[in-house]
Write a protein that holds these residues in place. Structure first.
Motif, PDB file in Angstrom:
ATOM      1  N   THR A 186      -6.749   2.469   0.984  1.00 23.11           N
ATOM      2  CA  THR A 186      -5.358   2.709   1.364  1.00 23.11           C
ATOM      3  C   THR A 186      -4.984   4.138   1.010  1.00 23.11           C
ATOM      4  O   THR A 186      -5.069   4.531  -0.159  1.00 23.11           O
ATOM      5  CB  THR A 186      -4.410   1.753   0.627  1.00 23.11           C
ATOM      6  N   SER A 188      -2.093   6.894   0.596  1.00 24.78           N
ATOM      7  CA  SER A 188      -0.652   6.924   0.350  1.00 24.78           C
ATOM      8  C   SER A 188       0.076   7.414   1.608  1.00 24.78           C
ATOM      9  O   SER A 188      -0.332   8.399   2.229  1.00 24.78           O
ATOM     10  CB  SER A 188      -0.333   7.850  -0.820  1.00 24.78           C
ATOM     11  N   SER A 201      -4.150  -3.960  -1.659  1.00 19.67           N
ATOM     12  CA  SER A 201      -3.490  -2.880  -0.935  1.00 19.67           C
ATOM     13  C   SER A 201      -2.275  -2.361  -1.696  1.00 19.67           C
ATOM     14  O   SER A 201      -1.544  -1.523  -1.189  1.00 19.67           O
ATOM     15  CB  SER A 201      -3.028  -3.376   0.446  1.00 19.67           C
ATOM     16  N   HIS A 206      -3.706   2.911  -4.057  1.00 22.00           N
ATOM     17  CA  HIS A 206      -3.448   4.024  -3.156  1.00 22.00           C
ATOM     18  C   HIS A 206      -4.196   5.283  -3.596  1.00 22.00           C
ATOM     19  O   HIS A 206      -4.321   5.573  -4.787  1.00 22.00           O
ATOM     20  CB  HIS A 206      -1.948   4.323  -3.097  1.00 22.00           C
TER      21      HIS A 206
END
Length: 384
Positions: A186, A188, A201, A206
């Motif tokens: 993931t 950002s 997630s 992130h």
């Protein structure tokens, strides 16, 4: 050189108990056709090939058939494990699959284990594909130590560890080659597609866009199911899923990404729509309103939210009207409240029929047929 970037196939994923393998097969056949038509030099699959770490035999057969059809077209495949895949199984089959030009990467690795080199059949140029499969918070320390070959402090954040691994993997890049990075994570600022696994997630997973090395001419991302480009020091692209995996993704556009580049040249990306997957749609309203909406649904799978109180036979009426309805629910505004206590007594003695009507009111059920049935049953019981 030309590459086809795709991800998040989720082979074996069902929808509200409905088996979608036939539909997934049609989508993958369409992707194979796109590979052949565009004469790509490699196919990049950025994780979550399966929906489960223990896929069914049918799901595995579909994947193997698809990969072999691509390879039999003279196109190598590089595929990494996502958070839904079983990474050790990818690694177990890697030596065998490498022999036929299908490169599976289950766990992160340094050097030749983390970077795969191919030669383009169209130009004879080389491409280096650096790979970073999904890494969980539980395993990120071990992965970072393996790739960087240095001890990692426990206090370092997940994002920093991933950035360190990306930096080391980029050392395999060469100025005379096309340099591509493929990973499943993931970034950002990325927008969720609607069907991702939330537990893997969340913000703790992130990674900032600035973590990606500027030397990469293209970054092929998987994990978020929505097609999107993220601003970064290098071209950063999620291909999204080629099939909507849940109703939360009904408005997503299903595509694969055709990537064209050359050494020292930023990649140009063309989205190619995937049309074989069935649409997912949500209908809201009264039964009469939904009947009106149903005329334009075709063969779409449907989620129905009824804006009227529950009554006997309502579910069957919807199913008769909409055979493709997989999820039928009463809108929360019309759902029965959770009554924890009985209504206060008014001091007036009420008949069983009146008590039953009062009970139905607390459950937001308004059906004269149910009241009539109760009255008949009560009369029959009283007479006996």
């Amino acid at each position: 050189m030309r590459f086809l970037h795709t991800s998040d196939w989720h082979i074996g994923k069902s929808l509200k108990g409905h088996n979608r393998l036939a539909e997934q097969s049609a989508v993958l056949d369409e992707i194979v056709g796109i590979v052949r038509k565009n004469e790509v030099d490699a196919v990049l699959i950025a994780g979550d090939i399966y929906d489960s770490a223990a896929p069914s035999a049918e799901a595995q057969q579909l994947l193997i058939r698809t990969l072999l059809e691509i390879r039999n077209s003279g196109v190598p495949v590089i595929a990494i494990a996502g958070n839904h895949d079983h990474a050790p199984t990818f690694d177990a089959y890697r030596p065998l699959m490498n022999e036929v030009g299908i490169h599976l990467v289950g766990t992160p690795g340094a050097g030749s284990d983390g970077a795969i080199e191919i030669t383009a059949r169209s130009t004879g140029e080389s491409a280096v594909i650096a790979t970073l499969p999904f890494v969980s918070q539980r395993t990120v320390i071990r992965a970072a130590e393996l790739i960087a070959n240095t001890p990692v402090m426990n206090s370092i954040s997940y994002a920093q560890r991933v950035e360190d691994m990306l930096t080391v993997l980029a050392q395999a890049f060469r100025p005379d080659a096309v340099n591509i990075l493929m990973t499943h994570l993931t970034v950002s600022g990325g927008k969720f597609g609607g069907g991702e696994r939330d537990a893997q997630s969340i913000f703790g997973y992130h990674v900032p866009a600035i973590a990606f090395p500027a030397e990469a001419q293209y970054v092929a991302l998987g994990h978020l199911h929505r097609r999107q480009t993220i601003e970064a020091p290098c071209p950063l692209h999620y291909s999204g899923s080629p099939i909507s995996v849940d109703f939360g993704e009904q408005d997503n556009e299903s595509v694969v990404c055709l990537v064209e580049t050359a050494p020292s040249t930023p990649a140009a990306v063309t989205d190619i729509p995937i049309k074989s997957g069935r649409r997912l749609m949500t209908l809201r309203g009264t039964l009469a309103e939904i009947e009106s909406q149903a005329r334009g649904t075709g063969d779409a799978f449907l989620r129905v939210q009824l804006k009227e109180p529950a009554r006997a036979g309502l579910l069957e009426q919807v199913r008769d009207l909409l055979p493709n309805a997989l999820d039928i629910r009463i809108d929360p505004a019309f759902a029965a409240p959770n009554a924890t206590t009985r209504p206060a007594s008014s001091g007036i003695e009420r008949t069983p029929t009146e008590l039953f009507a009062e009970y139905c009111a607390t459950k937001n059920i308004d059906d004269p047929r149910l009241a009539a049935l109760f009255a008949r049953l009560h009369d029959a019981t009283s007479e006996s």
